[in-house]
Design an enzyme around this catalytic site. Structure first.
Site, PDB file in Angstrom:
ATOM      1  N   HIS A  54       0.827  -1.210   0.000  1.00 29.58           N
ATOM      2  CA  HIS A  54       0.000   0.000   0.000  1.00 29.58           C
ATOM      3  C   HIS A  54       0.861   1.260   0.000  1.00 29.58           C
ATOM      4  O   HIS A  54       0.380   2.340   0.350  1.00 29.58           O
ATOM      5  CB  HIS A  54      -0.892   0.029   1.249  1.00 29.58           C
ATOM      6  CG  HIS A  54      -1.722  -1.199   1.443  1.00 29.58           C
ATOM      7  ND1 HIS A  54      -2.641  -1.600   0.507  1.00 29.58           N
ATOM      8  CD2 HIS A  54      -1.755  -2.126   2.445  1.00 29.58           C
ATOM      9  CE1 HIS A  54      -3.231  -2.723   0.938  1.00 29.58           C
ATOM     10  NE2 HIS A  54      -2.703  -3.070   2.092  1.00 29.58           N
ATOM     11  N   HIS A 214      -7.127  -4.545  -0.974  1.00 27.63           N
ATOM     12  CA  HIS A 214      -6.444  -5.804  -1.281  1.00 27.63           C
ATOM     13  C   HIS A 214      -7.152  -6.507  -2.421  1.00 27.63           C
ATOM     14  O   HIS A 214      -6.978  -7.689  -2.642  1.00 27.63           O
ATOM     15  CB  HIS A 214      -6.453  -6.731  -0.072  1.00 27.63           C
ATOM     16  CG  HIS A 214      -6.045  -6.072   1.195  1.00 27.63           C
ATOM     17  ND1 HIS A 214      -6.936  -5.442   2.019  1.00 27.63           N
ATOM     18  CD2 HIS A 214      -4.831  -5.921   1.758  1.00 27.63           C
ATOM     19  CE1 HIS A 214      -6.286  -4.934   3.060  1.00 27.63           C
ATOM     20  NE2 HIS A 214      -5.002  -5.205   2.924  1.00 27.63           N
TER      21      HIS A 214
END
Lengths: 326, 326
Positions: A54, A214
């Site tokens: 991320h 995700h």
């Protein structure tokens, strides 16, 4: 699948070595990223963390005015309690430590366990759960934590830098979470180095509304429509959950693979929507901040500001991923 | 092809509307991006520009300490002379204007024409041609201008901010170009909104060495190898052209679609290579700065620093794409 990596197994540690080489302001030890200068006596320490993939979240937000330490897990995998315990002990300057935890089951469990096992340090945890897309999801009981994590880290970090006590820093972190909402849209899947193929299949003509960071499923798949309509869908979802009013902090965030030019196209539509509701874009961010590897797409995060939150947002920050001085 | 746009025809102006909405520090008029506060009497004005699709270059580098104006063309298309003339007149504070021009045939011609047609303003042009990959290319006589453009804009911008005269600002710009070299590697092609399909075909197992920032062919195609070897290929090409020595400014730049994590993996390898040659990474940048839409891949740009260039690199800068204060 082509990745700019050495091996799938070494990608997290190789990337951390790169961060250490690029940023003398950071010190990296046992897969924890710290400010090089160590804890400041009397300042509340801020620790966050979560799965890698991320970036710049979280390690890129370690530095003056934001985090004291970040605990990166393997890709899309929670950090282990030992990392969090190490970080918590190391950043305590005697005023206690705030854990900023995105609401994913693994993160919540491991941060809880670490808080219990860290002796002699006062720890308070704040959960970030800003994503309005789904109530529960693949990895989550309750809403997912996404873009608002950056807002929480920045604003709580600024208050900690001023010397505020732990209870106050935790309170402002919770307040930012309560005042923030996010919604994301994917144009493509992402590909983890280990899997070597896209996490999910998305037809060439469709987008996924309410995607998680995700690649968790969202609300629906619909045909690709112009940016104006995509931004409208995201904003309706946010506005329907927390009506827009007054001064807003607005982030249009890229999922990692979307060109900056397209994020600005989306931002123009978001800003027009905000104006149409009689609210105001007071502060903004456009870019890749809370990403999902190479996913194409974007998310919008909105925070309802007040004078205090605006002042803390504007306070100086010096991290690899976010920096300004005023 | 999925793009976060309204229409292919409106993407540049839609993105500029987004920039205007996001950045009150900018003023946008007739497809030219200016500092909102206008020219400062006695300061040399800096104007750059080129095709869109390389964001944040150039419009994202308008602001204190860098450019006074940027002229974005359509995607991968040179700005027209009228834009450049408007910009040049508007930013002149009486001390003349520096044109920073990437070496592409269209850019060179249109900046030259604009310089000739701008009356009553002293204009000096500096050409950026840092890419060692190929001697001539699809759009270029001589080497292409790529990553060093950012270095030139930052360092010349800092000297202009100090009040230096036009000749000195032009001289430091040329010096940065002479001391800088770049090399890029593509893992994938890019897709322009109008074409709707990849600019070139690159097999799933190959990378293109020496790629240009518009997808122009490079030196060779080879099978994908680990990041260590890719970084080594880029660094050998640079070091072979300009031997590394002393303190270096090192940028590992993403082409737009590469996750930040992978850029850090590449940076670790670049830093190890530099150390192996007995030189030093003194300053660095890792991120998406000079991009090619959604292309996956990276480029390395190196500048041989001296004390003056280091001081100017460190000088405060406040632009959407690059900002720090020291």
């Amino acid at each position: 699948m082509k990745k700019l990596i050495n091996t799938a197994d070494s990608v997290v540690s190789d990337a951390l070595n790169g961060m250490a080489a690029a940023h003398p302001s950071l010190r990296i030890r046992d897969q924890v990223v710290y400010r090089a200068e160590g804890p400041r006596p009397g300042k509340v320490g801020l620790v966050s963390g979560g799965g890698s993939g991320h970036e710049p979240l979280h390690a890129g937000f370690v530095g003056y005015g934001m985090l004291d330490a970040a605990c990166p897990g393997e890709i899309f995998t929670s950090p282990v309690p030992d990392q969090i315990i190490d970080a918590t002990k190391a950043v305590d300057g005697g005023a206690g430590v705030l854990h900023i935890v995105k609401n994913y089951t693994g993160d919540v469990l491991n941060f809880e366990m670490a808080a219990e096992l860290t002796e002699d340090v006062e720890v308070v945890s704040v959960l970030v759960d800003d994503d309005v897309a789904v109530q529960d999801s693949l990895y989550t009981a309750g809403r997912r934590g996404t873009g608002a994590t950056l807002f929480v880290e920045k604003i709580a970090g600024a208050l900690a830098e001023e010397g505020a006590p732990l209870a106050a820093v935790a309170a402002v972190a919770s307040e930012v979470d309560e005042r923030s909402r996010s919604f994301g849209i994917a144009l493509t899947s992402c590909t983890t180095p280990h899997a070597g193929k896209p996490t999910f299949d998305l037809p060439e003509t469709e987008v996924e509304l309410g995607i998680g960071i995700h690649g968790e499923p969202g609300r629906a798949r619909v045909p690709l429509v112009p940016a104006r309509e995509l931004a409208g869908i995201a904003m309706e979802a946010i506005h329907g959950d927390l009506p827009l009013r007054g001064d807003l902090l607005v982030m249009v965030n890229g999922m990692g693979g979307t060109p900056l030019m397209e994020l600005y196209v989306a931002f123009a539509e978001v800003a027009a929507y905000v104006e149409g509701k009689g609210a105001r874009v007071s502060r903004s961010l456009v870019g890749n901040y809370v990403t999902s590897l190479d996913m194409q797409g974007f998310s919008v995060t909105i925070c309802l500001l007040d004078d205090t939150l605006t002042r803390l947002w504007d306070a100086p920050v010096e991290t690899p991923g976010l920096r300004w001085g005023r």
